[in-house]
Every structure is written in C-alpha cells, then in structure tokens.
Design a protein around this motif. Structure first.
Motif, PDB file in Angstrom:
ATOM      1  N   THR A   1      -3.283   0.241  -3.181  1.00 52.85           N
ATOM      2  CA  THR A   1      -4.133   0.401  -2.004  1.00 52.85           C
ATOM      3  C   THR A   1      -5.405  -0.447  -2.062  1.00 52.85           C
ATOM      4  O   THR A   1      -6.317  -0.264  -1.254  1.00 52.85           O
ATOM      5  CB  THR A   1      -4.506   1.885  -1.821  1.00 52.85           C
ATOM      6  OG1 THR A   1      -5.072   2.343  -3.051  1.00 52.85           O
ATOM      7  CG2 THR A   1      -3.298   2.723  -1.472  1.00 52.85           C
TER       8      THR A   1
ATOM      9  N   ARG B   1       0.810  -1.214   0.000  1.00 53.57           N
ATOM     10  CA  ARG B   1       0.000   0.000   0.000  1.00 53.57           C
ATOM     11  C   ARG B   1       0.847   1.270   0.000  1.00 53.57           C
ATOM     12  O   ARG B   1       0.628   2.175  -0.801  1.00 53.57           O
ATOM     13  CB  ARG B   1      -0.924   0.030   1.245  1.00 53.57           C
ATOM     14  CG  ARG B   1      -2.045  -1.003   1.213  1.00 53.57           C
ATOM     15  CD  ARG B   1      -2.808  -1.003   2.532  1.00 53.57           C
ATOM     16  NE  ARG B   1      -3.244   0.352   2.876  1.00 53.57           N
ATOM     17  CZ  ARG B   1      -4.361   0.912   2.421  1.00 53.57           C
ATOM     18  NH1 ARG B   1      -5.157   0.233   1.622  1.00 53.57           N
ATOM     19  NH2 ARG B   1      -4.670   2.143   2.765  1.00 53.57           N
TER      20      ARG B   1
ATOM     21  N   PHE C   1     -14.957  -2.247   1.889  1.00 52.55           N
ATOM     22  CA  PHE C   1     -13.695  -2.409   2.621  1.00 52.55           C
ATOM     23  C   PHE C   1     -13.229  -3.863   2.629  1.00 52.55           C
ATOM     24  O   PHE C   1     -12.050  -4.162   2.442  1.00 52.55           O
ATOM     25  CB  PHE C   1     -13.848  -1.901   4.065  1.00 52.55           C
ATOM     26  CG  PHE C   1     -12.545  -1.813   4.797  1.00 52.55           C
ATOM     27  CD1 PHE C   1     -11.721  -0.707   4.648  1.00 52.55           C
ATOM     28  CD2 PHE C   1     -12.116  -2.855   5.615  1.00 52.55           C
ATOM     29  CE1 PHE C   1     -10.497  -0.632   5.297  1.00 52.55           C
ATOM     30  CE2 PHE C   1     -10.891  -2.789   6.275  1.00 52.55           C
ATOM     31  CZ  PHE C   1     -10.083  -1.676   6.114  1.00 52.55           C
TER      32      PHE C   1
ATOM     33  N   SER D   1      -5.544  -3.646  -1.397  1.00 52.45           N
ATOM     34  CA  SER D   1      -5.531  -4.484  -0.190  1.00 52.45           C
ATOM     35  C   SER D   1      -5.719  -3.561   1.000  1.00 52.45           C
ATOM     36  O   SER D   1      -5.071  -2.523   1.080  1.00 52.45           O
ATOM     37  CB  SER D   1      -4.187  -5.213  -0.058  1.00 52.45           C
ATOM     38  OG  SER D   1      -3.818  -5.784  -1.287  1.00 52.45           O
ATOM     39  N   HIS D   2      -6.575  -3.949   1.904  1.00 54.06           N
ATOM     40  CA  HIS D   2      -6.904  -3.049   3.016  1.00 54.06           C
ATOM     41  C   HIS D   2      -6.301  -3.527   4.326  1.00 54.06           C
ATOM     42  O   HIS D   2      -5.860  -4.673   4.440  1.00 54.06           O
ATOM     43  CB  HIS D   2      -8.430  -2.922   3.127  1.00 54.06           C
ATOM     44  CG  HIS D   2      -9.021  -2.215   1.951  1.00 54.06           C
ATOM     45  ND1 HIS D   2     -10.336  -2.373   1.561  1.00 54.06           N
ATOM     46  CD2 HIS D   2      -8.461  -1.370   1.046  1.00 54.06           C
ATOM     47  CE1 HIS D   2     -10.566  -1.632   0.482  1.00 54.06           C
ATOM     48  NE2 HIS D   2      -9.441  -1.016   0.151  1.00 54.06           N
TER      49      HIS D   2
ATOM     50  N   ALA E   1      -9.149  -8.455   5.690  1.00 56.77           N
ATOM     51  CA  ALA E   1      -9.167  -7.341   4.731  1.00 56.77           C
ATOM     52  C   ALA E   1      -7.852  -7.238   3.959  1.00 56.77           C
ATOM     53  O   ALA E   1      -7.801  -6.711   2.856  1.00 56.77           O
ATOM     54  CB  ALA E   1      -9.438  -6.022   5.454  1.00 56.77           C
ATOM     55  N   CYS E   2      -6.776  -7.760   4.552  1.00 53.50           N
ATOM     56  CA  CYS E   2      -5.427  -7.605   4.003  1.00 53.50           C
ATOM     57  C   CYS E   2      -5.019  -8.777   3.108  1.00 53.50           C
ATOM     58  O   CYS E   2      -3.856  -8.888   2.732  1.00 53.50           O
ATOM     59  CB  CYS E   2      -4.442  -7.518   5.161  1.00 53.50           C
ATOM     60  SG  CYS E   2      -4.470  -9.029   6.164  1.00 53.50           S
TER      61      CYS E   2
END
Ligand SMILES: Cc1cc2nc3c(=O)[nH]c(=O)nc-3n(C[C@H](O)[C@H](O)[C@H](O)COP(=O)(O)OP(=O)(O)OC[C@H]3O[C@@H](n4cnc5c(N)ncnc54)[C@H](O)[C@@H]3O)c2cc1C
Ligand code: FES
Ligand code: FES
Lengths: 159, 288
Positions: free
Chosen positions: A35, A29, A102, A37-38, A48-49
């Motif tokens: 960005t 990120r 998200f 991938s959160h 989230a990742c």
C-alpha cells in the motif's frame, strides 16, 4: 475473463489471476498488500501511483495489471528496503519535505529517476521533472530543497 | 473511478489484430500506451468490450533513417523519441517538442502513434506532423496506404483511420540544408496540453524565409496551418514590420473557440506572441 499473469515485484516472483480492468496500482495495493503506492486522481494527473516497470517510472493507474505480465515491477517498498532511496528519504526528513505523505512515494520514485538521468539538477530542472507529481500540503519549496540536498549527498558518495 | 469491465487480448501479429477488429467492430479499441485511453476508461467516458493491446508487435517500434525519410514506428514511446540522436539530427522539431508533452512517467509509456491516432486538438504532435509534412503509414486487412498529415487530421479526435485500420508508422522527410524549426506553447502548468502551441518549419537563407510552415495546436478542433501568415512571411527578409504583418494575419487564419482555459480572443493573442517568440528563436539559431 480473468487472466493469469506472472511478474517480479520487488525481486519476488508473483503469479496471480486478475481481471483485465484492474490497474497495476490496485493490483499492488489490494492483491499484494503493497500500500505504499497511492491512488489519487486515477487519470494520470497527480503522480501518487508512480511505480517502476522495467526500471522506468510509470503511472500505476494508467497501466493495467495484465500489461505487467512478464515485467519487473518495483514499488516504494522495494527501493526503500534495498537502500536505493536512502539519501532521498533522509533529505525529505531533514528538509521537512512531507506533511501527510500521500504524494511522497511517487515523488521519491520520480526524484530517483531524475537523479539517475541528471546527478546535478538545477532547482528549475527539479521543478520541471516533478511537475507531474502533485503535493497538496508541503509546498514544493521544501521538496525541491530535499531533492537538491539528496543530489549533493549522492554526488559526495553517499546513498 | 474504475473502468467498466472489459476483455483483453494481446495479439502477436498484425493479422491477428485485424481479425479481432473485424470481429468486434466498434466494441473493440486498440490499446497502445494507454495514457489517453485508460484515463478515459477510468473516467467512464467510454466502455469498450474489448481492448486489443498492440504493444506485443515489435515491428511497430523503433526509429530508422531510410531514403530521405525518418521513420518512427507507431509504438515508439515519447521518451524514446526524446532520447533519439536520429530524431535530434533529422527532425529537430520533434526533439524540441518532446519536453512539452506530459511528464516523464507518461512519456515512458505514451506512444508516438497513439498520440497521432488520438488526435487531441491541443496535442503537440499533430501540429508537428503538419509542419514537417509527414506521411502517416496505415495498415488494414486489405493492405497498406499512406496519408499526408494534411489529410489525416480531420476533426475533433477524428482522423482518416478507417474502422479496422492501424497506424503503423510515420515517415518524416529528413531536414534539408538551410531548414530550421521551432516550437513553443503556453500551458497553465508544465506538462499540460497546450492552450496554444506553434510548430514552425522554414528555410532560412540570408535572413529570408521560404517554404514557411506554421502549424498551431490548441486553437481549433484540430491542428491547423496558418496559411495567410505563412504567405506574408514567404520570400521576404524577416524584420519587425514583416513579423507584425504576419501576426495581424493570424486573426484571419485562426478562429479559436472559447474554452475553459482561455477565450478565443486571448488565444489569438497567445498565437501572435508565439509567432514572435518562435521565429526569433529560429532566426537567432546558428546557421545549420
Ligand atoms: C496527465 C497527462 C498529461 C498529458 N499531457 C499531454 C500533452 O501535454 N501533450 C500530448 O500530446 N499528450 C499528452 N498526454 C497524452 C499522452 O501523450 C498519450 O500518451 C497520447 O496522447 C496517447 O498515446 P498512447 O500510446 O498512450 O495511446 P492510447 O491511450 O493507448 O490510445 C489513444 C487512442 O488512440 C488509439 N490508438 C493508439 N495507437 C493506435 C495505432 N497505432 N493505430 C490506431 N489507433 C491507435 C486508441 O485506440 C485510442 O483510441 C497526457 C496524458 C496524461 C495522462
Ligand atoms: S492516481 Fe495515478 S496519476 Fe493520480
Ligand atoms: S505531503 Fe501531503 S500531499 Fe504531499
């Protein structure tokens, strides 16, 4: 203290110097600007990742960037551009399987792994496989619907 | 949160690991799959100066059958154990338990040895090691040694591993004729650590159990055997009365502390329900 790493990210070779404590998802990120991938919980719980390392889904927050030295890394940007997740993306749109979005990148990558292992999962199997990916808005019903729809499309020969 | 800064080394040999451990002592931590360690570092529950990444040591990876033992290298991932035909045949308990451990993305990196060395009281694998009477194979600068599972898990996140030692593999006696195993657990959400879990292993002959081994996780500071319940079941035909008697004895065997998930009393109840479920699944399984 920084270490040099070389890896492939979405098909492109990348060489960078990173601090050992930098997680893979922060590296993607912040250093590479990917960005999609959160970052949610940062302790492995929310999913989230989720990114792919060596073809397998992993937690980007529980993998260090230095550990990805020499690895092939793929993110939601890569699998989206390649068309690999097109059927899932279309189904998520059709079935209203996201609101804020998200959780969506992680769920798309996890669902892709599921459909590779099991092209015709039951709703129960979809729920089980996605149980490590939290969504705080949509409600899982629509997400399970979308994965089922995508599975049908793919089995019918679409992507 | 982000972890505190640390140094990182990825040695290419076990000897190099030993010398780093020797040099840095308590300030260094071994990094395997990182699925427990990195989470605790991110939460700043611990802040070592050095992480020694052992995942470059390919000799610590893989599954093999030799001389009556199934040997699983410490770095073998949960996903590899889950997918192994040798495991399914020779230690079916491990194939049964794997789906209960975390989630696919975590199973892709988390390692068999990491889980045992970490010794979380609610983790499933330590209980399986007790049920299967596995041996932990350990190496240090001064050589190798083996420790039975019963002597390996010593307390809360505490094992028999001494400073400077590395768990290198686990040797599990291959399933003998007539033996069966079973696993089940209660957890709040799929993939969570167990509120209470039972790994069972026993010989079944004409409806009679023997060599019964019942190991629970999530009900004490470490995985524990239920010796009194085992004695009740041993050598007698399994029926509803015997099962009730064994369930009642669990209250002598187990003394679960209350935790955030459930009271101790509740955990006794869950343990009793698990005993019924696991034994009935085992007894209805087809003759091996
Ligand atoms: C969201 C989430 C859910 C989870 N759910 C479960 C679950 O339901 N059940 C379960 O059992 N686990 C669960 N886990 C933990 C997971 O199984 C871990 O992979 C495992 O406990 C640790 O293995 P690791 O290889 O990741 O070890 P690491 O995190 O790398 O290391 C853990 C500890 O063991 C030490 N260590 C590691 N390998 C060795 C070795 N070979 N020799 C000596 N010391 C060593 C390290 O120094 C560290 O102290 C979960 C994890 C997460 C993030
Ligand atoms: S940010 Fe990695 S699992 Fe939540
Ligand atoms: S769509 Fe908002 S978290 Fe899932």
């Amino acid at each position: 203290m920084d270490r040099e790493i070389s890896l492939t990210v979405n098909g492109e070779s990348v060489t960078a110097r990173v601090a050992p404590r930098k997680s893979l998802v922060d590296f993607l990120r912040e250093t590479l600007g990917l960005t999609g991938s959160h970052v949610g919980c940062e302790h492995g719980v929310c999913g989230a990742c989720t990114v792919r390392v060596g073809g397998e889904i992993v937690r980007g927050c529980l993998t260090l960037a230095v550990q990805a030295d020499g690895a092939v890394v793929e993110t939601v940007e890569g699998v989206s551009d390649s068309g690999e997740i097109a059927a899932l993306q279309a189904a998520f749109l059709e079935r209203n399987a996201l609101q804020c979005g998200f959780c969506t990148p992680g769920i798309l990558l996890t669902a892709t792994a599921l459909l590779k292992e099991n092209p015709a999962p039951s709703r129960e199997e979809i729920r089980e496989y996605l149980s490590g990916n939290y969504c705080r808005c949509t409600g899982y019903q629509a997400i399970v619907d979308a994965v089922e729809t995508a599975a049908e499309t793919i089995r019918g020969g679409g992507r | 949160m982000k972890p505190a800064p640390f140094h990182y080394e990825k040695p290419a040999s076990l000897d190099a690991v030993f010398s780093l451990l020797d040099k840095h002592g308590d300030n260094a931590r071994i990094l395997a799959g990182g699925q427990s360690l990195l989470a605790t570092l991110n939460m700043r529950l611990s802040a070592p100066d050095l992480l020694i990444d052992i995942t470059g040591l390919d000799t610590l990876r893989g599954i093999a059958v030799d001389g009556g033992f199934l040997r699983i290298g410490a770095l073998t991932t949960h996903a590899e154990v889950k997918g192994s035909a040798d495991v399914a045949m020779h230690a079916p308990l491990l194939a049964q338990v794997m789906p209960f451990i975390a989630h696919p993305a975590i199973r892709n990196r988390g390692t068999f040895g990491g889980s045992l060395a970490h010794a979380d009281p609610a983790a499933e694998l330590p209980a399986c090691m007790l049920a299967l009477d596995a041996e932990m194979e350990i190496a240090g600068a001064s050589g190798k040694r083996s420790v039975r599972a019963a002597d390996f898990f010593r307390g809360l996140y505490e094992t028999d591993l001494k400073p400077g030692e590395v768990l290198i593999s686990v040797a599990i006696p291959v399933l003998s004729a007539g033996y069966r195993s079973g696993f089940s657990e209660f957890s709040r959400r799929s993939g969570d650590f167990a509120m209470a879990g039972l790994a069972a292993h026993a010989k079944f002959e004409n409806g009679v159990l023997s060599d019964v081994r019942l190991a629970y996780c999530g009900v004490d500071i470490r995985a524990v055997r239920a010796a009194a319940a085992e004695r009740v079941l041993d050598g007698k035909p399994l029926n509803a009365n015997l099962l009730d008697e064994a369930k009642a004895r669990l209250a002598d065997d187990l003394d679960p502390p209350d935790d955030l998930q459930a009271s101790g009393k509740m955990k006794i109840h869950l343990s009793q329900v698990l005993l019924g479920r696991v034994l009935s699944a085992m007894s209805s399984a087809s003759e091996a």
